[in-house]
Design a protein around this motif. Structure first.
Motif, short mmCIF file in Angstrom:
data_model
loop_
_atom_site.label_atom_id
_atom_site.label_comp_id
_atom_site.label_asym_id
_atom_site.label_seq_id
_atom_site.Cartn_x
_atom_site.Cartn_y
_atom_site.Cartn_z
N ARG A 18 1.50 -0.92 -0.14
CA ARG A 18 0.12 -0.06 0.11
C ARG A 18 1.45 1.17 0.07
NH1 ARG A 18 -3.16 -0.18 5.84
NH2 ARG A 18 -0.64 0.19 7.41
N GLN A 19 -0.13 2.40 -0.46
CA GLN A 19 1.22 3.45 -0.30
C GLN A 19 0.00 4.58 -0.04
OE1 GLN A 19 3.33 4.44 -4.49
NE2 GLN A 19 4.17 5.43 -2.98
N ALA A 20 0.28 5.37 1.07
CA ALA A 20 -0.24 6.79 1.51
C ALA A 20 0.20 7.64 1.13
CB ALA A 20 -0.62 6.60 2.96
N PRO A 21 -0.62 8.93 0.94
CA PRO A 21 -0.28 9.49 -0.11
C PRO A 21 0.30 10.55 0.63
CG PRO A 21 -2.82 9.94 0.46
CD PRO A 21 -2.48 9.05 0.94
N GLY A 22 2.26 10.75 -0.38
CA GLY A 22 3.45 11.36 0.78
C GLY A 22 4.41 10.12 1.94
N LYS A 23 3.91 9.04 0.70
CA LYS A 23 4.66 8.17 1.98
C LYS A 23 5.29 6.93 1.22
CE LYS A 23 2.04 8.39 6.32
NZ LYS A 23 1.82 7.39 7.17
N GLN A 24 6.29 6.29 1.42
CA GLN A 24 6.61 5.00 0.50
C GLN A 24 5.64 3.66 -0.02
OE1 GLN A 24 10.52 4.60 2.25
NE2 GLN A 24 11.33 5.40 0.29
N ARG A 25 5.79 3.77 -0.22
CA ARG A 25 5.26 2.27 -0.29
C ARG A 25 6.10 1.45 0.65
NH1 ARG A 25 3.89 0.07 -6.74
NH2 ARG A 25 2.77 1.98 -6.57
N GLU A 26 4.39 0.28 0.98
CA GLU A 26 5.06 -0.61 2.28
C GLU A 26 4.35 -2.22 1.93
OE1 GLU A 26 4.08 1.01 6.36
OE2 GLU A 26 1.71 1.40 5.40
N GLY A 27 5.03 -2.78 2.64
CA GLY A 27 4.46 -3.85 2.57
C GLY A 27 3.50 -5.09 3.62
N VAL A 28 2.41 -5.06 3.27
CA VAL A 28 1.00 -5.27 3.62
C VAL A 28 1.19 -6.50 4.26
CG1 VAL A 28 -0.79 -5.24 4.82
CG2 VAL A 28 -0.50 -2.89 3.06
N SER A 29 1.73 -6.92 3.46
CA SER A 29 1.05 -8.70 3.53
C SER A 29 2.14 -9.91 2.70
CB SER A 29 0.30 -9.22 4.34
OG SER A 29 -0.19 -11.59 4.20
N CYS A 30 2.55 -10.75 2.90
CA CYS A 30 2.21 -12.04 1.47
C CYS A 30 2.53 -12.75 1.92
CB CYS A 30 4.72 -11.46 1.05
SG CYS A 30 5.21 -11.65 -0.07
N ILE A 31 2.21 -14.03 0.75
CA ILE A 31 1.97 -15.41 0.87
C ILE A 31 2.60 -15.98 0.10
CG2 ILE A 31 -0.25 -15.52 -0.60
CD1 ILE A 31 -0.81 -17.42 1.89
N ASN A 32 3.78 -17.10 0.77
CA ASN A 32 4.37 -17.84 -0.42
C ASN A 32 3.50 -18.37 -1.35
OD1 ASN A 32 7.19 -17.13 -0.24
ND2 ASN A 32 6.94 -17.82 1.93
N TRP A 33 4.56 -19.00 -2.90
CA TRP A 33 3.76 -19.74 -3.71
C TRP A 33 3.00 -21.07 -3.45
CZ3 TRP A 33 5.79 -24.72 -5.82
CH2 TRP A 33 7.42 -24.87 -5.73
N ARG A 34 3.62 -21.51 -2.18
CA ARG A 34 2.75 -22.86 -1.66
C ARG A 34 1.91 -22.43 -0.51
NH1 ARG A 34 7.86 -27.88 -0.88
NH2 ARG A 34 8.06 -27.84 -3.37
N GLY A 35 1.95 -21.22 0.20
CA GLY A 35 0.92 -20.69 1.28
C GLY A 35 1.59 -20.90 2.89
N GLY A 36 2.55 -21.63 2.68
CA GLY A 36 3.31 -21.86 3.99
C GLY A 36 3.63 -20.32 5.32
N SER A 37 3.85 -20.11 4.12
CA SER A 37 4.56 -19.06 4.94
C SER A 37 3.79 -17.61 4.83
CB SER A 37 6.44 -18.62 4.41
OG SER A 37 6.75 -18.35 5.40
N ILE A 38 4.05 -17.66 5.57
CA ILE A 38 3.20 -15.14 5.76
C ILE A 38 3.69 -14.39 5.99
CG2 ILE A 38 1.02 -14.58 5.77
CD1 ILE A 38 -0.88 -17.15 4.73
N TYR A 39 3.96 -13.12 6.57
CA TYR A 39 4.21 -12.50 6.20
C TYR A 39 2.85 -10.84 6.72
CZ TYR A 39 5.92 -9.30 3.24
OH TYR A 39 6.64 -7.93 2.05
#
Length: 124
Positions: free
Chosen positions: A38-59
């Motif tokens: 996500r990217q808010a006005p005036g801010k850098q893009r930040e990672g909200v969440s990610c799920i690996n290809w096998r779905g076993g690891s999420i942050y």
């Protein structure tokens, strides 16, 4: 040609919920880690969440833990982000992105493909 299309954004009040979707085409969805940024006005893009290809690891970004849930449906080539208890600071353009196999090791924006984004606005 890879295409990634986000949907589900909109305007809701504080405490409300939204469910974002991202449908991908032109790639073998099962082979890719999928993330929301996500990217808010005036801010850098930040990672909200990610799920690996096998779905076993999420942050999750610390500020969304316990409120947001990422999931994927490989049969539909679709990524989801369920967002609950929304706060004004969640207001941003939300992007989905794909990276071969694994989420970026430093949780940065080192992704291979990006969607064009969907606006999420939270009003108090």
């Amino acid at each position: 040609q890879v295409q990634m299309v986000e949907s589900g954004g909109g305007s809701v009040e504080t405490g409300g919920s939204l469910r974002l979707s991202c449908t991908a085409s032109g790639l073998t969805f099962d082979d890719y880690a999928m993330g929301w940024f996500r990217q808010a006005p005036g801010k850098q893009r930040e990672g909200v969440s990610c799920i690996n290809w096998r779905g076993g690891s999420i942050y999750y970004l610390d500020s969304v833990k316990g409120r947001f849930t990422i999931s994927r449906d490989n049969a539909k080539n679709t990524l989801y982000l369920q967002m609950n208890s929304l706060k004004s600071e969640d207001t941003a353009i939300y992007y989905c992105a794909a990276r071969i196999r694994w989420c970026p090791p430093n949780r940065n924006a080192d992704m291979d493909y990006w969607g064009k984004g969907t606006q999420v606005t939270i009003s108090s």
